[in-house]
Design a protein around this motif. Structure first.
Motif, short mmCIF file in Angstrom:
data_model
loop_
_atom_site.label_atom_id
_atom_site.label_comp_id
_atom_site.label_asym_id
_atom_site.label_seq_id
_atom_site.Cartn_x
_atom_site.Cartn_y
_atom_site.Cartn_z
N GLY A 154 -9.65 -6.98 11.55
CA GLY A 154 -10.25 -5.96 10.69
C GLY A 154 -9.23 -4.98 10.16
N TYR A 155 -8.30 -4.55 11.02
CA TYR A 155 -7.27 -3.62 10.54
C TYR A 155 -6.37 -4.28 9.51
N ALA A 156 -5.97 -5.54 9.77
CA ALA A 156 -5.09 -6.24 8.84
C ALA A 156 -5.73 -6.35 7.46
N LEU A 157 -7.02 -6.65 7.42
CA LEU A 157 -7.71 -6.76 6.14
C LEU A 157 -7.84 -5.40 5.45
N ALA A 158 -8.21 -4.38 6.22
CA ALA A 158 -8.38 -3.04 5.63
C ALA A 158 -7.05 -2.50 5.13
N ARG A 159 -5.99 -2.66 5.90
CA ARG A 159 -4.67 -2.14 5.49
C ARG A 159 -4.16 -2.88 4.28
N THR A 160 -4.34 -4.21 4.24
CA THR A 160 -3.90 -4.97 3.08
C THR A 160 -4.62 -4.51 1.82
N PHE A 161 -5.93 -4.28 1.92
CA PHE A 161 -6.70 -3.78 0.78
C PHE A 161 -6.14 -2.44 0.30
N CYS A 162 -5.88 -1.53 1.23
CA CYS A 162 -5.40 -0.20 0.85
C CYS A 162 -3.98 -0.23 0.29
N GLU A 163 -3.19 -1.22 0.69
CA GLU A 163 -1.83 -1.32 0.19
C GLU A 163 -1.79 -1.55 -1.32
N PHE A 164 -2.86 -2.09 -1.90
CA PHE A 164 -2.91 -2.29 -3.34
C PHE A 164 -3.00 -0.95 -4.09
N PHE A 165 -3.36 0.11 -3.38
CA PHE A 165 -3.49 1.43 -3.98
C PHE A 165 -2.40 2.40 -3.51
N ARG A 166 -1.67 2.02 -2.48
CA ARG A 166 -0.68 2.91 -1.87
C ARG A 166 0.71 2.66 -2.46
N GLU A 167 1.42 3.72 -2.76
CA GLU A 167 2.79 3.62 -3.25
C GLU A 167 3.69 3.10 -2.13
N PRO A 168 4.48 2.06 -2.38
CA PRO A 168 5.36 1.56 -1.31
C PRO A 168 6.46 2.56 -1.00
N ASP A 169 7.01 2.46 0.20
CA ASP A 169 8.10 3.35 0.59
C ASP A 169 9.25 3.25 -0.40
N ARG A 170 9.78 4.40 -0.78
CA ARG A 170 10.78 4.46 -1.85
C ARG A 170 12.00 3.61 -1.53
N GLN A 171 12.44 3.62 -0.26
CA GLN A 171 13.66 2.89 0.10
C GLN A 171 13.45 1.38 0.14
N LEU A 172 12.19 0.93 0.14
CA LEU A 172 11.90 -0.50 0.17
C LEU A 172 11.37 -1.03 -1.15
N GLY A 173 10.47 -0.26 -1.77
CA GLY A 173 9.83 -0.72 -2.99
C GLY A 173 8.96 -1.94 -2.71
N TYR A 174 8.78 -2.77 -3.74
CA TYR A 174 7.99 -3.99 -3.59
C TYR A 174 8.89 -5.11 -3.10
N LEU A 175 8.46 -5.80 -2.06
CA LEU A 175 9.25 -6.90 -1.54
C LEU A 175 9.17 -8.11 -2.45
N PHE A 176 8.04 -8.22 -3.18
CA PHE A 176 7.86 -9.33 -4.11
C PHE A 176 6.89 -8.89 -5.19
N GLY A 177 7.20 -9.20 -6.44
CA GLY A 177 6.35 -8.78 -7.54
C GLY A 177 6.56 -7.31 -7.90
#
Length: 292
Positions: free
Chosen positions: A221-244
């Motif tokens: 449940g956490y993995a699904l909820a976190r993945t959903f929210c990641e589509f709206f969350r700004e990635p960490d500046r030092q990492l950015g998007y790992l793909f895409g």
């Protein structure tokens, strides 16, 4: 042009209480509220006989002791996880910065692993079935997640991606002039409130009679909820998007999404094994719960 209904960030002081040189921040209070809320709820669950089978359950005194182990596991694991997963080059260049927790930098995935390790060690020392602790934690952890994400919003950190067409986007002080998704509130609602309801229904339906089942439901449940929210969350500046990229059809793959993949797989595997009774305790002697 920002939407007319874009909301300014509420003027909330990150410091909840200041007495001379001593300051108490909302973030610290969120950790305390999560731990105390989880402790209180765990004690109620342990004292409810109908939820348990014939296996050994933790006593109320053991729950009181466990909270200290879990707190240390969450803090140490959360910090080490952030160092390893999100900003390793910085800390290799300045190792003393690892100790500067006041500057922020905690990872849920690291805190999760730290808590699991702490509970595993506690179970070994107290001769408890590990899954009796893991399942108990699975039901209570969403309380801490809820308060933690609310604290993230109060601090104006971990804000979401730019959302110029979203009427209820928020202009965060450190997020630039453009309105952004209040992704911290999305996480509080899904990883916290929604997952709490799911786990409450699961424990009401299954109790703790199938060791590992509640743990698997929570992890998935956490993995699904976190993945959903990641589509709206700004990635960490030092990492950015790992793909895409942000405009990519899937919105860009982040470190948070990547770390959720093994969590989801482990969650599914744990559920399957629990339903097959693989983690069921061998002993059938019921330990009495201490009165409170």
């Amino acid at each position: 042009m920002p939407p007319l209904l874009a909301l300014p960030f509420p003027a909330i002081d990150p410091v909840a209480l200041a007495i001379g040189p001593i300051t108490i921040k909302w973030y610290a209070l969120a950790y305390i509220a999560g731990l105390l809320g989880g402790w209180f709820y765990a004690r109620r669950l342990v004292a409810t006989d109908r939820l348990w089978g014939t296996g050994r359950r933790p006593s109320l005194t053991e729950i009181d002791d466990l909270i200290v182990w879990v707190a240390l596991g969450v803090v140490l694991g959360g910090r080490i996880g952030y160092v390893l997963f999100y900003n390793l080059p910085l800390y290799l260049n300045d190792p003393l910065e690892i100790l500067a927790i006041r500057n922020g930098g905690m990872s849920f995935h690291g805190g999760f692993l730290g808590a699991v390790l702490a509970m595993g060690l506690f179970a070994r020392v107290r001769k408890l079935p590990p899954f009796s602790l893991f399942d108990l934690a699975a039901v209570t952890v969403p309380i801490g997640l809820f308060f933690g994400r609310i604290a993230n919003f109060v601090n104006g950190e971990l804000w979401g991606r730019v959302a110029p067409d979203f009427a209820y986007a928020v202009v965060f002080p450190s997020g630039g002039p453009l309105p952004r998704h209040p992704s911290q509130l999305y996480e509080a609602a899904t990883e916290g409130a929604l997952l709490f309801v799911v786990m409450a229904l699961a424990v009401r339906r299954f109790g703790f009679r199938r060791p590992g089942l509640l743990s698997g439901i929570f992890v998935l449940g956490y993995a699904l909820a976190r993945t959903f929210c990641e589509f709206f969350r700004e990635p960490d500046r030092q990492l950015g998007y790992l793909f895409g990229t942000e405009g990519w059809p899937l919105g860009g793959i982040t470190m948070g999404m990547l770390l959720c993949v093994p969590m989801a797989l482990i969650g599914v595997a744990t559920i399957v094994l629990a339903l097959r009774g693989v983690a069921a305790p061998r002993a059938t002697t019921q330990a009495r719960t201490e009165p409170s």
